[in-house]
Design an enzyme around this catalytic site. Structure first.
Site, PDB file in Angstrom:
ATOM      1  N   LYS A   1       0.896  -1.174   0.000  1.00  8.66           N
ATOM      2  CA  LYS A   1       0.000   0.000   0.000  1.00  8.66           C
ATOM      3  C   LYS A   1       0.928   1.216   0.000  1.00  8.66           C
ATOM      4  CE  LYS A   1      -1.647   3.071   1.929  1.00  8.66           C
ATOM      5  NZ  LYS A   1      -1.453   4.499   1.498  1.00  8.66           N
TER       6      LYS A   1
ATOM      7  N   GLY B   1      -4.431   3.540  -2.211  1.00  8.63           N
ATOM      8  CA  GLY B   1      -5.534   3.996  -1.362  1.00  8.63           C
ATOM      9  C   GLY B   1      -5.057   4.862  -0.224  1.00  8.63           C
TER      10      GLY B   1
ATOM     11  N   GLY C   1      -4.300   6.047   3.661  1.00  8.40           N
ATOM     12  CA  GLY C   1      -3.717   5.370   4.825  1.00  8.40           C
ATOM     13  C   GLY C   1      -4.738   4.861   5.815  1.00  8.40           C
ATOM     14  N   PRO C   2      -5.634   5.746   6.304  1.00  5.23           N
ATOM     15  CA  PRO C   2      -6.573   5.295   7.330  1.00  5.23           C
ATOM     16  C   PRO C   2      -7.586   4.260   6.828  1.00  5.23           C
ATOM     17  CG  PRO C   2      -6.395   7.696   7.315  1.00  5.23           C
ATOM     18  CD  PRO C   2      -5.697   7.195   6.088  1.00  5.23           C
TER      19      PRO C   2
ATOM     20  N   GLY D   1      -4.539   1.388   4.183  1.00  7.68           N
ATOM     21  CA  GLY D   1      -3.364   1.088   5.020  1.00  7.68           C
ATOM     22  C   GLY D   1      -3.770   0.386   6.303  1.00  7.68           C
TER      23      GLY D   1
ATOM     24  N   CYS E   1      14.066  11.335   6.095  1.00  2.39           N
ATOM     25  CA  CYS E   1      13.933  11.023   7.521  1.00  2.39           C
ATOM     26  C   CYS E   1      15.284  11.086   8.222  1.00  2.39           C
ATOM     27  CB  CYS E   1      13.320   9.654   7.690  1.00  2.39           C
ATOM     28  SG  CYS E   1      14.077   8.452   6.615  1.00  2.39           S
TER      29      CYS E   1
ATOM     30  N   GLU F   1      10.448  16.756  14.277  1.00  3.06           N
ATOM     31  CA  GLU F   1      10.847  16.547  12.886  1.00  3.06           C
ATOM     32  C   GLU F   1      10.084  17.530  11.995  1.00  3.06           C
ATOM     33  OE1 GLU F   1       9.568  12.926  10.800  1.00  3.06           O
ATOM     34  OE2 GLU F   1      11.661  12.740  10.228  1.00  3.06           O
TER      35      GLU F   1
HETATM   36  P1  NAD Z   1       2.592   8.835   7.171  1.00  2.00           P
HETATM   37  O1  NAD Z   1       2.850   8.070   8.397  1.00  2.00           O
HETATM   38  O2  NAD Z   1       1.470   9.797   7.170  1.00  2.00           O
HETATM   39  O3  NAD Z   1       2.289   7.856   5.954  1.00  2.00           O
HETATM   40  C1  NAD Z   1       3.119   6.775   5.622  1.00  2.00           C
HETATM   41  C2  NAD Z   1       2.272   5.674   5.011  1.00  2.00           C
HETATM   42  O4  NAD Z   1       1.354   5.208   5.993  1.00  2.00           O
HETATM   43  C3  NAD Z   1       1.435   6.111   3.808  1.00  2.00           C
HETATM   44  O5  NAD Z   1       1.346   5.060   2.879  1.00  2.00           O
HETATM   45  C4  NAD Z   1       0.072   6.349   4.428  1.00  2.00           C
HETATM   46  O6  NAD Z   1      -0.996   6.204   3.536  1.00  2.00           O
HETATM   47  C5  NAD Z   1       0.036   5.259   5.479  1.00  2.00           C
HETATM   48  N1  NAD Z   1      -0.897   5.506   6.594  1.00  2.00           N
HETATM   49  C6  NAD Z   1      -1.335   6.707   7.089  1.00  2.00           C
HETATM   50  N2  NAD Z   1      -2.199   6.501   8.098  1.00  2.00           N
HETATM   51  C7  NAD Z   1      -2.318   5.167   8.261  1.00  2.00           C
HETATM   52  C8  NAD Z   1      -3.039   4.336   9.155  1.00  2.00           C
HETATM   53  N3  NAD Z   1      -3.852   4.835  10.090  1.00  2.00           N
HETATM   54  N4  NAD Z   1      -2.898   2.994   9.058  1.00  2.00           N
HETATM   55  C9  NAD Z   1      -2.083   2.451   8.130  1.00  2.00           C
HETATM   56  N5  NAD Z   1      -1.383   3.180   7.245  1.00  2.00           N
HETATM   57  C10 NAD Z   1      -1.484   4.524   7.302  1.00  2.00           C
HETATM   58  O7  NAD Z   1       3.955   9.490   6.822  1.00  2.00           O
HETATM   59  P2  NAD Z   1       4.269  10.445   5.590  1.00  2.00           P
HETATM   60  O8  NAD Z   1       3.764  11.786   5.877  1.00  2.00           O
HETATM   61  O9  NAD Z   1       3.827   9.786   4.345  1.00  2.00           O
HETATM   62  O10 NAD Z   1       5.866  10.383   5.603  1.00  2.00           O
HETATM   63  C11 NAD Z   1       6.640  11.240   6.349  1.00  2.00           C
HETATM   64  C12 NAD Z   1       7.164  10.524   7.577  1.00  2.00           C
HETATM   65  O11 NAD Z   1       7.819   9.317   7.256  1.00  2.00           O
HETATM   66  C13 NAD Z   1       8.202  11.345   8.295  1.00  2.00           C
HETATM   67  O12 NAD Z   1       7.933  11.360   9.664  1.00  2.00           O
HETATM   68  C14 NAD Z   1       9.511  10.602   8.040  1.00  2.00           C
HETATM   69  O13 NAD Z   1      10.507  10.751   8.972  1.00  2.00           O
HETATM   70  C15 NAD Z   1       9.056   9.216   7.946  1.00  2.00           C
HETATM   71  N6  NAD Z   1      10.010   8.449   7.169  1.00  2.00           N
HETATM   72  C16 NAD Z   1      10.835   7.560   7.798  1.00  2.00           C
HETATM   73  C17 NAD Z   1      11.756   6.837   7.092  1.00  2.00           C
HETATM   74  C18 NAD Z   1      12.677   5.845   7.731  1.00  2.00           C
HETATM   75  O14 NAD Z   1      13.225   5.021   7.033  1.00  2.00           O
HETATM   76  N7  NAD Z   1      12.862   5.862   9.015  1.00  2.00           N
HETATM   77  C19 NAD Z   1      11.838   7.010   5.734  1.00  2.00           C
HETATM   78  C20 NAD Z   1      11.002   7.921   5.121  1.00  2.00           C
HETATM   79  C21 NAD Z   1      10.079   8.620   5.856  1.00  2.00           C
END
Ligand code: NAD
Length: 463
Positions: A170, A201, A203-204, A207, A279, A371
């Site tokens: 996803k 799709g 996230g909420p 995902g 990140c 962050e």
């Molecule tokens: P996010 O957590 O909003 O989304 C990440 C993914 O999770 C997306 O595919 C999203 O659709 C999904 N998602 C959102 N809500 C969900 C839920 N309730 N249940 C399941 N899936 C859900 O993050 P973002 O805004 O897309 O990305 C930025 C963040 O990611 C930053 O905090 C960054 O540091 C982190 N990041 C970490 C790494 C790492 O390797 N540590 C790498 C890249 C990004």
């Protein structure tokens, strides 16, 4: 831009369960470039069933054959390198050279590294009177963010396939077109039906349905710490494996013995790359009080090269732009000194943020703790090494970092940092080195052999 209007499930593009769609927007000009289906729990269920059905045969496929197919995926990605780079530019806003390099070349190399690892990894080990087998965990639910659209996918799917797992992906809602190109490459490579499945799709909705699905054995998530915490709780409740790659607030520690000019210039470049949406970016620059003013001057000079719309792309969407501008306003409010940039948008169109440098940042300020995920660097002052260490380790995160100085002193300092990766005097990124966080930056590691181990479980046979 080319868009598929279905989900890639069981080796074919199938109609989505719902007619709802997600608009994909080019953040550089705010124009809609396409639509993809908004997946539901029904699509996720169909994809998990396909992955489950494909699992026994894929797990039993000899590692050398799996390796050959991952190599074919690598080749299929390489054949599409131009399309991938153009798509990353269109949906993420990455400037073309960045899109071609880090966003396309790097994940192709990582796919290649897993073709090699699958062929050479010892999946069997003799321990005394036992033989220990490393077996695939099962069906993997992979949830990825938008900041490195293809890299985040390859860093999960390639090791999962190498291990013998099957996958439901996803991808982030902002960058689904790169994910569709990845699915095309998997298909063209001849990976058996159901081994890899894609559901686009929100996230909420999609995902969450994937994380909660009872027939998913391992959830591998990269994204924000807030969502990661929820996914960890869901996985813990179901006693299933989980890998979390979360946020960071990494320190760039410049010790007195360092080449100050180089340390500052590389530090600024590190944060400005990908518009600060990395990140592991070193967003806190720590400088000894004696060198502080000079470092601030050098940083202001270095950041002037990063012109929005040229070397620096936009942020991914309007919400992120607003969020980052809010952090810059907060920095000013809390008393940090702006030496470059500021909260005003530098261009009228597109979700751009001015490359920003703050001086006189103290460790407890919001901009030094949270962050930001944008092109913003905070320069902090330290009195001595113990002070520098306390500041470097003084956040909830621990993903990455850098130390500059006499080599021995730099290594000694790095060993005391609570973080998963440290670059010494500008050490190069190594795609085989384990990547992942200490503290709230995550659980588990990606890349190389450590990344493969995440998708394996062990069975001991005694003789
Ligand atoms: P996010 O957590 O909003 O989304 C990440 C993914 O999770 C997306 O595919 C999203 O659709 C999904 N998602 C959102 N809500 C969900 C839920 N309730 N249940 C399941 N899936 C859900 O993050 P973002 O805004 O897309 O990305 C930025 C963040 O990611 C930053 O905090 C960054 O540091 C982190 N990041 C970490 C790494 C790492 O390797 N540590 C790498 C890249 C990004």
């Amino acid at each position: 831009m080319k868009c598929h209007d279905g989900m890639y499930i069981g080796g074919e593009w199938r109609p989505a369960a719902s007619s709802d769609t997600i608009a994909v927007i080019n953040p550089a000009d705010e124009q809609v470039i396409g639509h993809v289906p908004a997946g539901t729990a029904e699509d996720i269920d169909a994809a998990v069933r396909a992955a489950r059905a494909a699992f026994p045969a894929w797990a039993a496929t000899p590692p050398a054959e799996r390796a050959a197919l991952i190599g074919a995926v690598r080749d299929a990605l390489a054949a599409r390198a131009g399309d991938i780079a153009a798509t990353v530019t269109a949906e993420l806003g990455a400037p073309p050279p960045l899109a071609a390099g880090v966003h396309t070349g790097l994940p192709i190399a990582i796919a290649g590294s897993y073709a090699e690892l699958a062929a050479t990894h010892p999946f069997e080990e003799k321990v005394g009177n036992s033989v220990v087998h490393a077996e695939p965990v099962g069906v993997v639910g992979a949830i990825t963010p938008w900041n490195y659209p293809l890299h985040q996918i390859v860093a999960k799917v390639a090791p999962a396939l190498a291990a013998g797992c099957t996958v439901v992906l996803k991808p982030a809602e902002d960058t689904p077109l790169t994910a569709q190109l990845f699915a095309e490459a998997v298909h063209a490579a001849g990976v058996p039906a159901g081994v890899f499945n894609l559901v686009t799709g929100l996230g909420p909705v999609a995902g969450q349905a994937l994380a909660e699905h009872e027939d998913v054995d391992l959830v591998s998530f990269t994204g924000s710490t807030a969502v990661g915490r929820r996914i960890g709780a869901i996985a813990g409740g179901a006693v299933k494996r989980v890998a979390l790659e979360l946020g960071g607030k990494s320190a760039n520690v410049i010790l007195p013995g360092a080449d100050l000019g180089k340390a500052v210039a590389v530090g600024i470049a590190n944060v400005m790359s990908n518009s600060g949406q990395t990140c592991s970016a070193w967003t806190r620059m720590l400088v000894h009080t004696d060198q502080y003013d000079e470092a601030v001057r050098l940083a202001a000079e270095a950041v002037a090269k990063y012109v929005p719309g040229e070397r620096v792309g936009p942020l991914v969407n309007a919400r992120q732009q607003q969020r980052v501008r809010g952090y810059i306003e907060k920095g000013v409010e809390e008393g940090a000194r702006l030496v470059a940039g500021g909260p005003e948008a530098p261009l009228e169109t597109g979700y751009y943020v001015s490359p920003t440098v703050f001086a006189d940042v103290t460790p407890q300020m919001t901009i030094a703790q949270e962050e930001i995920f944008g092109p913003v660097v905070s320069i902090l002052r330290y009195e001595d090494e113990e002070d520098a260490l306390a500041i470097a380790n003084g956040t909830v995160y621990g993903l990455s970092g850098a130390v500059w100085g006499e080599p021995e002193a730099a290594v000694a300092f790095a060993r005391r940092m609570d973080t998963g990766q440290v670059d010494i005097n500008g050490g190069r990124f190594n795609p085989l080195a384990p990547f992942g966080g200490y503290k709230q930056s995550g659980v588990g590691r990606e890349l190389g052999a450590h990344g493969l181990a995440e998708y394996l479980q062990t069975k001991s046979l005694q003789f």
